[in-house]
Design a protein around this motif. Structure first.
Motif, mmCIF file in Angstrom:
data_model
loop_
_atom_site.group_PDB
_atom_site.id
_atom_site.type_symbol
_atom_site.label_atom_id
_atom_site.label_comp_id
_atom_site.label_asym_id
_atom_site.label_seq_id
_atom_site.Cartn_x
_atom_site.Cartn_y
_atom_site.Cartn_z
ATOM 1 N N ASP A 49 0.502 -1.559 0.636
ATOM 2 C CA ASP A 49 0.515 0.276 0.281
ATOM 3 C C ASP A 49 0.959 1.130 0.440
ATOM 4 O O ASP A 49 0.743 2.578 -0.646
ATOM 5 C CB ASP A 49 -1.000 -0.006 1.233
ATOM 6 C CG ASP A 49 -2.034 -1.104 0.876
ATOM 7 O OD1 ASP A 49 -2.424 -1.289 0.415
ATOM 8 O OD2 ASP A 49 -2.354 -1.165 2.009
ATOM 9 N N GLY A 50 1.877 1.299 1.005
ATOM 10 C CA GLY A 50 2.947 2.702 1.034
ATOM 11 C C GLY A 50 3.528 2.623 -0.039
ATOM 12 O O GLY A 50 3.272 3.596 -0.714
ATOM 13 N N ALA A 51 4.053 1.501 -0.862
ATOM 14 C CA ALA A 51 4.562 1.482 -1.966
ATOM 15 C C ALA A 51 4.131 2.657 -3.247
ATOM 16 O O ALA A 51 4.574 3.057 -3.829
ATOM 17 C CB ALA A 51 5.056 -0.064 -2.922
ATOM 18 N N VAL A 52 2.487 2.545 -3.578
ATOM 19 C CA VAL A 52 2.142 2.782 -4.398
ATOM 20 C C VAL A 52 2.145 4.490 -4.292
ATOM 21 O O VAL A 52 2.149 5.002 -4.954
ATOM 22 C CB VAL A 52 -0.107 2.604 -4.284
ATOM 23 C CG1 VAL A 52 -0.533 3.330 -5.127
ATOM 24 C CG2 VAL A 52 0.422 0.541 -4.824
ATOM 25 N N TYR A 53 2.025 5.107 -2.966
ATOM 26 C CA TYR A 53 2.058 6.190 -2.449
ATOM 27 C C TYR A 53 3.125 6.446 -3.397
ATOM 28 O O TYR A 53 3.886 7.866 -3.411
ATOM 29 C CB TYR A 53 2.075 6.549 -1.137
ATOM 30 C CG TYR A 53 0.441 7.165 -0.738
ATOM 31 C CD1 TYR A 53 0.587 8.108 -0.362
ATOM 32 C CD2 TYR A 53 -0.242 5.951 -1.231
ATOM 33 C CE1 TYR A 53 -0.942 8.309 0.037
ATOM 34 C CE2 TYR A 53 -1.545 6.630 -0.630
ATOM 35 C CZ TYR A 53 -2.272 7.588 -0.396
ATOM 36 O OH TYR A 53 -3.111 7.944 0.185
ATOM 37 N N ALA A 318 3.228 14.200 -0.900
ATOM 38 C CA ALA A 318 2.060 14.419 -1.026
ATOM 39 C C ALA A 318 1.580 13.382 -0.143
ATOM 40 O O ALA A 318 1.856 13.422 0.858
ATOM 41 C CB ALA A 318 1.784 12.887 -2.165
ATOM 42 N N PHE A 319 0.258 13.596 0.005
ATOM 43 C CA PHE A 319 -0.675 12.872 1.533
ATOM 44 C C PHE A 319 -2.333 12.407 1.100
ATOM 45 O O PHE A 319 -3.095 12.484 -0.353
ATOM 46 C CB PHE A 319 -1.443 14.475 2.288
ATOM 47 C CG PHE A 319 -1.942 15.230 1.572
ATOM 48 C CD1 PHE A 319 -3.328 15.967 1.235
ATOM 49 C CD2 PHE A 319 -1.457 16.370 0.538
ATOM 50 C CE1 PHE A 319 -3.525 16.757 1.311
ATOM 51 C CE2 PHE A 319 -2.143 17.496 -0.174
ATOM 52 C CZ PHE A 319 -3.052 17.544 -0.220
ATOM 53 N N ASN A 324 4.218 11.682 1.183
ATOM 54 C CA ASN A 324 5.564 10.866 0.516
ATOM 55 C C ASN A 324 5.996 12.530 0.579
ATOM 56 O O ASN A 324 5.154 13.498 0.092
ATOM 57 C CB ASN A 324 4.934 10.270 0.086
ATOM 58 C CG ASN A 324 5.985 10.082 -0.707
ATOM 59 O OD1 ASN A 324 6.671 8.821 -0.453
ATOM 60 N ND2 ASN A 324 6.501 10.379 -1.917
ATOM 61 N N PHE A 325 6.806 12.365 0.785
ATOM 62 C CA PHE A 325 7.881 13.837 0.556
ATOM 63 C C PHE A 325 8.967 13.150 -0.969
ATOM 64 O O PHE A 325 9.539 12.670 -0.929
ATOM 65 C CB PHE A 325 8.839 14.043 1.729
ATOM 66 C CG PHE A 325 8.133 14.354 2.784
ATOM 67 C CD1 PHE A 325 7.456 15.507 2.807
ATOM 68 C CD2 PHE A 325 8.116 12.686 3.685
ATOM 69 C CE1 PHE A 325 7.129 16.084 4.404
ATOM 70 C CE2 PHE A 325 7.506 13.953 4.840
ATOM 71 C CZ PHE A 325 6.292 14.736 5.675
ATOM 72 N N ASN A 326 9.179 14.360 -1.543
ATOM 73 C CA ASN A 326 10.130 14.339 -2.577
ATOM 74 C C ASN A 326 11.221 15.537 -3.015
ATOM 75 O O ASN A 326 10.711 16.348 -3.380
ATOM 76 C CB ASN A 326 9.477 13.522 -4.035
ATOM 77 C CG ASN A 326 10.371 13.223 -5.151
ATOM 78 O OD1 ASN A 326 10.509 13.666 -5.445
ATOM 79 N ND2 ASN A 326 10.281 12.077 -5.124
#
Length: 334
Positions: A49-53, A318-319, A324-326
């Protein structure tokens, strides 16, 4: 469910050909595999699930139409924050058909995103004790991985975008992602918007996430079961709408992302000695087919893009269910 019934029918027919004194033991192996299925589902799903984000963030560095034939290449560092709610789950003796928790009726154990603790599960197979240590998690509050991306601008106001990462070591496993997509500038059809330096773009892209972890090293009197590695493979289709406002060299972007993901779970790696008697990997992979499913996520993203001649500096947040930070830097080749 149909695959599960077929596989267990084959399994039970195979057991019927064995000698009477060993049939009970093979039935117990069937229960052992069911317990492994139960555990694998709760252990790996938070990670996939986290990998999708992680794969959804920072695809659009600018909503503006780029110069025809412009090529850009960049490098990014993606940082995924592991939420506390997805770091552990509870197991109870009542959940299992073969195993019992040593010294307890129920315990909290780590998911693949959890800490590095482990507990012992024990079972009896033909009078011999089968013991295993539950798999540990990555024990990281933040998961960071680098990747490369590129874009190629077409004369129509479209861009071809791609990204690729090498396998990233997660202590207990690996993570890898690649993807490609097409972005199209919409504000070019609305000159009044662009005169105010407001830009709109839409993007459709595909990504593949492959995440693997060390799993259960189970030895029995019939040999190792060969389920030492567990893979989650995710195929995701993303749809993104971005609006930006340019202020001198700074572009502020807001995006809404919808993605649809298909999840596939398999055990892999070297097959165990028990394959001489039963196709253990085939059976459990058939059982894992029963937990495949499709999920839809809705993600918001805020990003900043700052241009310095041929360089673009970008940061994105992204939230949604996760955060997720980039951060990245790209170079305009032409």
């Amino acid at each position: 469910m149909k695959n599960k019934i077929v596989l267990f029918t084959v399994f039970m027919l195979f057991m019927s050909t064995l000698k009477a004194q060993t049939s009970t033991q093979f039935e117990q192996i069937g229960y052992l595999l069911e317990d492994a299925l139960l555990y694998s589902k709760q252990y790996l799903i938070p990670a996939t699930d986290g990998a999708v984000y992680q794969a959804s963030s920072a695809w659009i560095d600018s909503a503006k139409r780029k110069k025809d034939w412009q090529i850009s290449v960049g490098i990014h560092a993606n940082t995924f924050k592991v939420p506390n709610s997805d770091r552990s789950f509870t197991i109870s003796n009542s959940d299992f058909k073969f195993f019992e928790i040593q010294g307890a009726n129920s315990l909290e154990v780590p998911t693949a995103l959890g800490n590095d603790t482990s507990v012992s599960l024990v079972g009896d197979l033909g009078g011999q004790q089968v013991r295993l240590k539950t798999p540990k998690g990555v024990n990281q509050e933040f998961i960071i991985y680098p990747y490369l991306d590129f874009s190629f601008a077409l004369p129509s106001g479209s861009e071809i975008i791609g990204r690729f990462s090498n396998k990233t070591d997660l202590k207990r496993g690996d993570y890898q992602v690649y993807g490609f997509g097409v972005k199209h500038n919409l504000s070019q059809y609305f000159p009044k918007l662009e005169s105010k330096k407001i830009y709109v773009s839409a993007l459709s892209f595909y990504s593949n996430e492959d995440i693997s972890f060390d799993f259960l090293d189970v030895n029995t009197s019939f040999g190792n079961l060969g389920i030492n590695n567990l893979n989650g493979i995710v195929d995701t289709y993303h749809y993104q709408l971005s609006v930006s406002k340019e202020i001198k060299k700074l572009e502020i972007l807001g995006s809404f992302i919808v993605n649809i993901s298909d999840f596939n779970y398999i055990v892999s790696g070297e097959k165990g000695d028990i394959e001489n008697l039963i196709p253990a990997q085939q059976i459990i992979n058939g059982l894992l087919d029963t937990i495949q499913k499709r999920k839809t996520n809705y993600i918001g993203e805020i990003a900043l893009n700052y241009s310095i001649e041929k360089l673009n500096l970008m940061s994105a947040f992204a939230f949604g269910k996760f955060m997720n930070f980039n951060m990245g830097i790209s170079y305009k080749v032409n």
